[in-house]
Design a protein around this motif. Structure first.
Motif, short mmCIF file in Angstrom:
data_model
loop_
_atom_site.label_atom_id
_atom_site.label_comp_id
_atom_site.label_asym_id
_atom_site.label_seq_id
_atom_site.Cartn_x
_atom_site.Cartn_y
_atom_site.Cartn_z
N SER A 61 -2.46 -33.72 -48.51
CA SER A 61 -2.74 -33.05 -47.25
C SER A 61 -3.45 -31.72 -47.50
O SER A 61 -4.46 -31.41 -46.86
CB SER A 61 -1.43 -32.82 -46.48
N VAL A 65 -7.57 -30.67 -46.60
CA VAL A 65 -8.00 -29.45 -45.91
C VAL A 65 -9.00 -28.67 -46.76
O VAL A 65 -10.04 -28.22 -46.28
CB VAL A 65 -6.78 -28.57 -45.55
N ALA A 80 -6.99 -37.69 -46.90
CA ALA A 80 -6.13 -37.84 -45.72
C ALA A 80 -5.63 -39.27 -45.57
O ALA A 80 -4.45 -39.50 -45.28
CB ALA A 80 -6.87 -37.40 -44.46
N ARG A 98 4.38 -38.22 -38.87
CA ARG A 98 3.21 -38.99 -38.44
C ARG A 98 2.20 -38.10 -37.72
O ARG A 98 1.00 -38.20 -37.95
CB ARG A 98 3.65 -40.14 -37.52
N ALA A 99 2.68 -37.20 -36.89
CA ALA A 99 1.78 -36.28 -36.18
C ALA A 99 1.03 -35.38 -37.17
O ALA A 99 -0.17 -35.17 -37.04
CB ALA A 99 2.57 -35.43 -35.18
N ASP A 100 1.75 -34.89 -38.18
CA ASP A 100 1.11 -34.05 -39.20
C ASP A 100 0.05 -34.84 -39.95
O ASP A 100 -1.05 -34.35 -40.19
CB ASP A 100 2.15 -33.51 -40.17
N LEU A 102 -1.63 -37.52 -38.92
CA LEU A 102 -2.78 -37.80 -38.05
C LEU A 102 -3.60 -36.54 -37.79
O LEU A 102 -4.83 -36.61 -37.66
CB LEU A 102 -2.31 -38.44 -36.75
N ASN A 103 -2.94 -35.40 -37.72
CA ASN A 103 -3.66 -34.13 -37.57
C ASN A 103 -4.57 -33.89 -38.78
O ASN A 103 -5.73 -33.53 -38.63
CB ASN A 103 -2.68 -32.98 -37.38
N THR A 104 -4.02 -34.10 -39.97
CA THR A 104 -4.81 -33.92 -41.19
C THR A 104 -6.00 -34.88 -41.19
O THR A 104 -7.12 -34.48 -41.50
CB THR A 104 -3.94 -34.14 -42.44
N GLY A 106 -7.45 -36.23 -38.58
CA GLY A 106 -8.38 -35.81 -37.54
C GLY A 106 -9.23 -34.62 -37.96
O GLY A 106 -10.41 -34.53 -37.60
N LEU A 107 -8.66 -33.72 -38.73
CA LEU A 107 -9.41 -32.56 -39.19
C LEU A 107 -10.39 -32.90 -40.30
O LEU A 107 -11.37 -32.19 -40.50
CB LEU A 107 -8.44 -31.47 -39.68
#
Length: 108
Positions: A61, A65, A80, A98-100, A102-104, A106-107
């Motif tokens: 993760s 980034v 990711a 899961r939200a974390d 998917l955020n990674t 998406g970024l």
């Protein structure tokens, strides 16, 4: 420095991987992207070698980034996706995780 950590902790792979992750994060915050990427990749390899997929996913993760910040979109996306694979394979599928993930993604 980092070479000494590698040498002195050769017999403690989990501690070594954790320290590489921490140093990678520190280099990220210092704006030293290339060194951060190297250390994060080493920590991922270390965690995977000792069967710690969730810790490897955390490092992936961070790597995603940093690769995105270094304008390596393909690398960021690959990191990711690998992070998500490891989390799902390890059964880490609660909503926050899961939200974390998917955020990674998406970024990336």
């Amino acid at each position: 420095g980092v070479a000494r950590v590698d040498r002195d902790l050769a017999d403690s792979p989990v501690v070594r991987a954790r320290l590489q992750l921490t140093l990678g994060q520190a280099y990220r915050h210092l704006g030293q992207s290339q060194r951060a990427i190297e250390l994060l990749r080493e920590s991922i390899d270390g965690f995977l070698a000792v069967g710690r997929p969730l810790q490897a996913a955390e490092a992936l993760s961070q790597l995603s980034v940093e690769l995105r910040n270094a304008h390596d979109g393909q690398g960021a996306l690959a990191a990711a996706r690998r992070m998500i694979e490891l989390r799902e394979a390890a059964g880490a599928g609660d909503a926050a995780t899961r939200a974390d993930a998917l955020n990674t993604l998406g970024l990336a």
